[in-house]
Design a protein around this motif. Structure first.
Motif, short mmCIF file in Angstrom:
data_model
loop_
_atom_site.label_atom_id
_atom_site.label_comp_id
_atom_site.label_asym_id
_atom_site.label_seq_id
_atom_site.Cartn_x
_atom_site.Cartn_y
_atom_site.Cartn_z
N SER A 58 5.29 7.90 14.55
CA SER A 58 5.90 6.77 14.40
C SER A 58 7.32 6.65 14.64
N ASN A 104 4.53 4.72 2.00
CA ASN A 104 4.48 3.36 1.65
C ASN A 104 5.61 3.14 0.36
N GLY A 119 0.16 -0.30 0.79
CA GLY A 119 0.72 -0.48 2.21
C GLY A 119 1.03 -1.87 2.49
N GLY A 130 4.79 -4.87 2.92
CA GLY A 130 4.62 -3.78 3.51
C GLY A 130 6.05 -3.28 3.70
N ALA A 132 8.45 0.85 4.27
CA ALA A 132 8.53 2.40 4.40
C ALA A 132 9.95 2.58 4.60
N ASP A 179 2.11 11.30 4.39
CA ASP A 179 1.46 10.45 5.50
C ASP A 179 0.56 11.02 6.16
N THR A 183 -3.16 9.32 6.00
CA THR A 183 -3.48 8.40 7.19
C THR A 183 -4.67 8.97 7.90
N LEU A 309 -0.43 2.93 15.17
CA LEU A 309 0.47 2.21 14.91
C LEU A 309 0.37 0.90 16.31
N GLN A 345 -1.20 -0.10 7.75
CA GLN A 345 -0.85 1.04 6.79
C GLN A 345 -1.87 1.76 5.99
#
Length: 408
Positions: A58, A104, A119, A130, A132, A179, A183, A309, A345
């Motif tokens: 990302s 998050n 998220g 949301g 980050a 992450d 994820t 993403l 997320q």
């Protein structure tokens, strides 16, 4: 004042390690900081000395110039560290605690947080739910590819490792809890992976590899990972995955060779909006390719987990629609097959404690699976460059030289 350096985005293809401000318990103005957040008091926060902070795909989207990220933005949302200072409203987190920081940012107070949807916290980003660290349009909280970083709502956000010495022995594995491991796990859970499942994961980058590990942890019978990159496909095979080279054609044909049928029970998109075509179109960007192929190869009544993403603004997209995040998705096919879709997320806190226990008790070796590779903070520009070229590695930055033997 303690010195602090951080990795900053300086424009498409360029990152620099610069001296940055040491964190304070107040959000200051700076590149990417939402004006409505400037001056926000963070009495509930903690300052964390970074032990490990990872380069993420990302982040790479921003560095490629594929978002509206402003120059000077401090990068990094995958943070593991040691608490060195706490704000006056912090009750339970203490100095010296070794912690994982979910990417998050969540308040723990809003409706979404109370429902476990961290998220899409409603209180940390003035523009939309949301947030980050170090990410474009996410409220402007400074990133963690730095010596020190501020973590708000510390009692809520931080996952404390129960035994510091034991944790340091597995620090590269635990660094994946911020992450990519949750994820990838979330992608599999939302795709409905369970004992005996057949699973196709699009993308053999770190999230895709983490999804492969997660699918096995959830009991999958067969895990197939598809990609264009031969080194990354080899990394997937290193821990038991079957692989599909999508440069050779559509995934369904190779899946049929593996399973005896062209469909799987569960599909996971670990690629996102910079997807490439398949077969003869493998060198060309086709952002809807992965989603459309997953709808084709996932059985009727199945589900797609979509941790990859997708963005609302992509200035580097090939057409005007894609620049606004509008893709040519075959929704009719998904509807006809009664497929379920889960996007957005990963709510890291839903999974990180369980995955921590799996790591600490030797049930999984996530660092080995994603080829975690420690480098110094000063080597970050080279790490971004190599990762952009498709290196089959997960680069872990070591800003304060604390990884010790893990970095050797």
């Amino acid at each position: 004042m303690t010195d602090n350096k951080g990795v900053t985005y300086q424009g498409p293809g360029k990152v620099e390690v610069q001296t940055i401000d040491y964190p304070e318990f107040e959000l200051k103005d700076g590149p990417g900081v939402n004006p409505a957040n400037v001056g926000r008091k963070v009495r509930h926060g903690a300052i964390v000395k970074t032990v490990a902070t990872n380069i993420c795909g990302s982040d790479q989207h921003m560095v490629r110039g594929r978002t509206t990220a402003p120059p000077g933005l401090i990068l990094g949302h995958e943070i593991t560290g040691e608490v060195v200072e706490t704000g006056p409203d912090v009750e339970f987190i203490k100095n010296g605690d070794l912690v994982s920081v979910p990417f998050n940012i969540a308040c723990g107070r809003c409706r979404n947080c109370k429902e476990g949807k961290t998220g899409v916290c409603e209180n940390v980003n003035p523009d939309r739910p949301g947030s980050a660290y170090g990410y474009v349009d996410m409220g402007g909280w400074p990133g963690g590819q730095a010596n020190y970083v501020l973590v708000p709502y510390a009692d809520w956000n931080l996952l404390k490792f129960p035994d510091k010495d034991r944790a340091m022995e597995k620090i590269l594995d635990l660094a994946m809890l911020s992450d990519i491991f949750p994820t990838g796990f979330h992608g599999c859970v939302t795709a409905g992976v369970k004992p005996g499942s057949t699973v196709y994961i699009a993308g053999a980058g770190p999230v895709g590899l983490a999804a492969g590990v997660s699918a096995f942890l959830l009991g999958a019978a067969v895990v197939i990972i598809g990609d264009l990159n031969k080194d990354r496909l080899a990394q997937a095979r290193s821990f038991g995955c079957e692989t599909v080279d999508v440069s050779q054609g559509e995934p369904k044909d190779q899946i049929e060779q593996i399973l005896g049928e062209p469909e799987v029970d569960c599909g996971v998109d670990a690629v996102g909006f910079e997807a490439r075509g398949h077969g003869s179109e493998a060198g060309t960007e086709h952002p809807a390719t992965v989603l459309n192929s997953l709808m084709e190869i996932t059985r009727a009544g199945g589900a797609l987990g979509i941790p990859g993403l997708y963005v609302t603004g992509d200035p580097g997209a090939a057409d005007e629609a894609a620049k606004q995040g509008s893709l040519s998705i075959r929704l009719g096919l998904g509807w006809a097959k009664s497929l379920a879709f889960t996007t957005g997320q990963c709510p890291v806190m839903r999974y990180n404690r369980q995955l921590m226990m799996a790591i600490l008790n030797d049930r999984v070796q996530i660092a080995k699976a994603v080829n975690a590779t420690p480098i110094s903070l000063d080597q970050a520009p080279r790490g971004y460059e190599d990762f952009d070229k498709g290196a089959a590695r997960k680069y872990v930055l070591d800003p304060n030289g604390m990884l010790g033997t893990a970095a050797s």
